[in-house]
Design an enzyme around this catalytic site. Structure first.
Site, PDB file in Angstrom:
ATOM      1  N   THR A   1      45.792  39.212  46.645  1.00 39.60           N
ATOM      2  CA  THR A   1      45.819  39.525  48.072  1.00 39.60           C
ATOM      3  C   THR A   1      44.747  40.543  48.428  1.00 39.60           C
ATOM      4  OG1 THR A   1      48.194  39.126  48.059  1.00 39.60           O
ATOM      5  CG2 THR A   1      47.293  40.268  49.971  1.00 39.60           C
TER       6      THR A   1
ATOM      7  N   ASP B   1      42.133  46.131  45.994  1.00 43.89           N
ATOM      8  CA  ASP B   1      41.977  46.862  47.251  1.00 43.89           C
ATOM      9  C   ASP B   1      43.236  47.572  47.706  1.00 43.89           C
ATOM     10  OD1 ASP B   1      43.547  44.715  47.993  1.00 43.89           O
ATOM     11  OD2 ASP B   1      42.581  44.487  49.951  1.00 43.89           O
TER      12      ASP B   1
ATOM     13  N   ASP C   1      42.926  41.203  41.657  1.00 42.52           N
ATOM     14  CA  ASP C   1      44.165  41.051  42.410  1.00 42.52           C
ATOM     15  C   ASP C   1      43.991  39.823  43.301  1.00 42.52           C
ATOM     16  OD1 ASP C   1      46.668  41.730  43.581  1.00 42.52           O
ATOM     17  OD2 ASP C   1      45.583  42.572  45.283  1.00 42.52           O
TER      18      ASP C   1
END
Length: 811
Positions: free
Chosen positions: A474, A696, A472
């Site tokens: 961000t 996350d 990912d």
């Protein structure tokens, strides 16, 4: 009379040793039980009166992060009873030391504690070994010296020597070797044949045959005699027992070292803490600290528990938990983790999580659970080991028959007997059984010390095969928190200023009527208005002002225009912050030069807002989610490891491609929803890729669960961490490099162990059976004593090789 709280034995209060706890006096049958009690353990006697309570474990690695909550998601009994298990058969559990009923190995504590380890098994085996050596040596000399030409018969006749050997060998076999014989018998009773079955058969056969030959030589058939004389093999039985005991001692010592990683983690917690009450400071034991207590931490001391700094500032070394060598600056309101080392300053902290609720305690528990899990590669060894012992017994029988029929020398039955014993003794199923568990245990402990928490052994095995890493953007590649990157007053830009450290030429812009404000004043006015906004960009601007210790005045007449910007009055002047179009709607042009510069910043992946003060253009501010400082090096290392890097993000296409270009990402897909990420991961796997997914956020959880290996950043959300097989305590991409290195080196170590164990048995058993005799003659026969030495050191060598993982570099 009283009950020993450890073993449950009834003891006399008048003569028993005692100890006090919480105002009560407890009595013990021995110093051993008393030490275990003082170390925090309870046993069967104590558990009868104090049933375990259930507690929820759940601290985060930082108090605003969910790693600990995931680690403690399960409820478990808060009891101090020690559970013993077998490294080869983790399904075997009992509340006291002993031998595994399946393989006969000594059981070990399921969870390593900081208390002194119970080494009673090691001490007992060591004592038996030295007694066996002392008695087996003269037996060996009595048997071997005549073969070397020493005229021993001058002092000890042929009839007396067997009786001396019998007298010396009997305590060796029946006392020193009793645990070996007992485990062999238990294997037959439990119908789980193992190494001790073979040892008991080999030693028992040699000893019983020799005893009968000594006490009643007429009972021995002529086929066993050489020139009418019956040979005895007491030296083989005694020396085999001594060598097997030596192997047990070395193995127990080596196995103690496999738990060193957990013990080192446990030792990070200091034994005491400085508590501050009513302005007075005192030192108390760590287990007396309670939630809400105010503690003082001095320079060089370890932080006692998890909590939050309430006064003071310092830098804290968190390397023992995260693997990162650089200290982290801490100030009031920052979270600190128990076990980390305070560096330069002193501070006061509030205890938020203590005892089993600390991050350190739960990491230890997670690592201990993972160390007992089984890797798929272990199944091969399990299948082989299941058939191994019966196969060896059959080979031993066939060896006896073959030598009895075709032996090139006499007495045939004597050679048949010795070679059959050698086959039984040399075989080592434990080397096969230990090859994988020992490496897994050491590797997972090693990873924990570097901030890489592996959920189970299967993850470690699959990670080695990963060839595609999905990330990912961000929070994984970037910080996950927008920050102000540029604050450019209009007057300075026109006069000639630096942009990101690079000087640019001054430009005259006739379309610009600029206000003369400094960078600090521009930021003060913009942040003052933005402090009333809930937009993420506004939070970044306000945070930047506070980092620079800028006091923000009150704002009046605040207004927020969706999709445009915000307005307000600061110190009597109107302030507008928003898009260029928003300012133009208020007849405030940004000018061609500033607009072009804003476009360049946007092409670099930054979001730009324009500001006006007193109805004049004042400058622009740029906000971005900065790339993590460690990301470029981590991506480069991952490429070196042969991984294809794919970015799947919900962010916009332009920003995603800017980040991908800067980092050298191989493939980018932007604007994805959680279901889209899940679909992409499934497609990658369907195309034959072995996929690891790192993320996350909640939106990453489905993809993490669908990947072959899910990797969660320790700073991420509960759901993401629960869905992952590997958790990085630091939340740093370099942790993925460490995880890959750990997996590769652990699996290489396991294969080395399995190769050695298989080759050892594949070569050793046929050699002991005598297959080399037709080629090299009788000199190629393997003496049972040599076979015992080889068997003993085979298990030790497997464990020693696994222990090498403690020192491997993961960088």
């Amino acid at each position: 009379m009283a009950i020993d709280p450890i073993c449950g034995m009834t003891v006399d209060e008048r003569s028993a040793i005692s100890a006090d706890r919480d105002g009560d006096t407890f009595y013990f049958c021995s110093e051993h039980c008393r030490r275990k009690f003082l170390a925090g353990e309870t046993g069967r006697g104590h558990a009868e009166h104090h049933p375990p309570e259930l507690v929820t474990l759940g601290p985060p690695p930082t108090l605003d992060s969910p790693l600990g909550r995931e680690l403690g998601a399960k409820r478990r009994p808060a009891t101090f009873d020690t559970v013993y298990t077998c490294p080869m058969h983790p399904e075997i559990e009992q509340d006291h030391p002993g031998a595994c009923p399946k393989c006969g190995m000594a059981l070990e504590p399921k969870t390593v504690s900081a208390a002194p380890e119970d080494d009673s098994e090691l001490r007992d085996m060591t004592r038996r070994f030295w007694v066996a050596c002392a008695l087996a040596l003269p037996v060996l000399l009595l048997a071997m010296l005549p073969m070397l030409g020493v005229p021993l018969e001058r002092w000890i006749s042929h009839t007396v020597s067997p009786w001396l050997q019998f007298a010396l060998a009997t305590p060796v076999v029946l006392w020193a070797g009793w645990p070996l014989l007992e485990r062999g018998w238990q294997s037959l009773v439990n119908r789980h044949l193992n190494m001790f079955t073979l040892i008991a058969l080999g030693v028992g056969a040699a000893f019983v045959y020799s005893a009968v030959a000594t006490v009643s030589p007429s009972a021995i058939p002529e086929a066993f005699r050489e020139h009418g004389h019956v040979d005895v093999y007491f030296e083989a039985a005694a020396v085999i027992v001594a060598l097997v005991l030596l192997g047990q001692v070395l193995e127990l010592r080596a196995r103690q070292r496999t738990g060193s990683a957990i013990r080192e983690l446990l030792s990070l917690a200091p034994p005491t803490a400085h508590i501050v009450r009513d302005g007075r400071e005192s030192t108390i034991p760590l287990d007396h600290v309670h939630t809400g207590d105010v503690l003082k931490v001095l320079p060089g001391e370890r932080v006692p528990v998890d909590g939050q700094i309430t006064y003071g500032r310092s830098s804290v070394d968190e390397s023992m938990l995260t693997g990162e060598p650089l200290p982290v600056a801490k100030q009031s309101s920052d979270a600190v983790i128990g076990g980390t080392v305070n560096q330069t300053g002193s501070f006061e902290m509030r205890a938020d999580r203590v005892g089993a609720d600390t991050v350190l305690a739960q990491i230890v528990q997670m690592v201990a659970d993972a160390q007992r899990s089984r890797a798929p590669i272990q199944r091969v060894a399990d299948v082989v080991a299941g058939w191994f012992v019966p196969a060896v017994v059959i080979v031993a029988i066939l060896t006896f028959v073959a030598w009895a029929i075709w032996s090139p020398v006499e007495p045939r039955l004597a050679y048949a007997f010795v070679n059959a014993v050698a086959v039984l003794i040399i075989a080592c199923p434990c080397a096969l059984g230990l090859a994988t568990p020992m490496s897994i245990m050491v590797a997972i402990g090693r990873g924990a010390k570097q901030g890489v928490l592996v959920k189970n052994a299967e993850v470690l095995e699959v990670m080695e095969k990963v060839n595609t890493l999905v990330v990912d953007k961000t929070g994984t590649l970037t910080e996950g928190r927008p920050r102000l990157t540029d604050c450019l007053p209009a007057r300075q830009f026109v006069a000639g200023v630096y942009d990101s450290g690079q000087t640019v030429a001054g430009v005259y812009d006739p379309g610009l009527t600029e206000a003369s404000y400094s960078e600090r004043e521009l930021l003060r006015c913009a942040a003052s208005v933005e402090q009333n906004s809930e937009h993420p960009l506004a939070a970044a601007i306000v945070a930047a002002a506070r980092e620079r210790s800028i006091t923000l005045p009150a704002v009046v007449e605040f207004q927020s225009v969706t999709g445009g910007g915000v307005t307000g009055t600061v110190d009597g002047k109107s302030v507008l912050v928003g898009t260029a179009a928003f300012l133009r709607e208020h007849n405030i042009p940004a000018g061609e030069t500033m607009t072009e510069h804003a476009a360049r910043l946007q092409r670099d992946g930054r979001t730009v807002v324009f500001a006006a003060i007193g109805d004049q253009f004042a400058g622009l501010l740029a906000v971005a989610d900065p790339i993590k400082a460690s990301a470029p090096e981590a991506i480069r290392r991952l490429h070196q490891l042969g991984l294809k890097i794919v970015m799947l993000t919900g962010d916009n296409e332009h920003t995603a491609r800017v980040v991908a270009k800067q980092l050298g990402i191989d493939q980018v897909e932007a604007g994805l929803k959680p279901a889209d990420k899940l679909d992409r991961v499934k497609k990658l796997r369907a195309s034959g890729q072995i996929v690891a997914m790192a993320g996350d956020g909640i939106n990453d959880a489905p993809a993490l669960a669908a990947a072959d290996v899910g990797i969660a950043m320790g700073t991420g959300t509960d759901v993401a961490i629960q869905s992952a097989g590997i958790t990085l305590v630091k939340g740093d991409l370099r942790g993925i490099v460490r995880a890959m290195q750990l997996s590769h080196k652990a699996m290489r170590n396991i294969r080395q162990n399995l190769f050695f164990a298989f080759i050892y048995n594949l070569v050793g058993v046929p050699v002991a059976a005598g297959v080399l005799v037709p080629i090299f003659g009788m000199s190629a026969l393997l003496n049972p004593m040599i076979a015992a030495a080889a068997m003993s050191f085979s298990s030790v060598s497997v464990i020693t090789n696994a222990l090498r993982l403690r020192a491997v570099s993961l960088n």
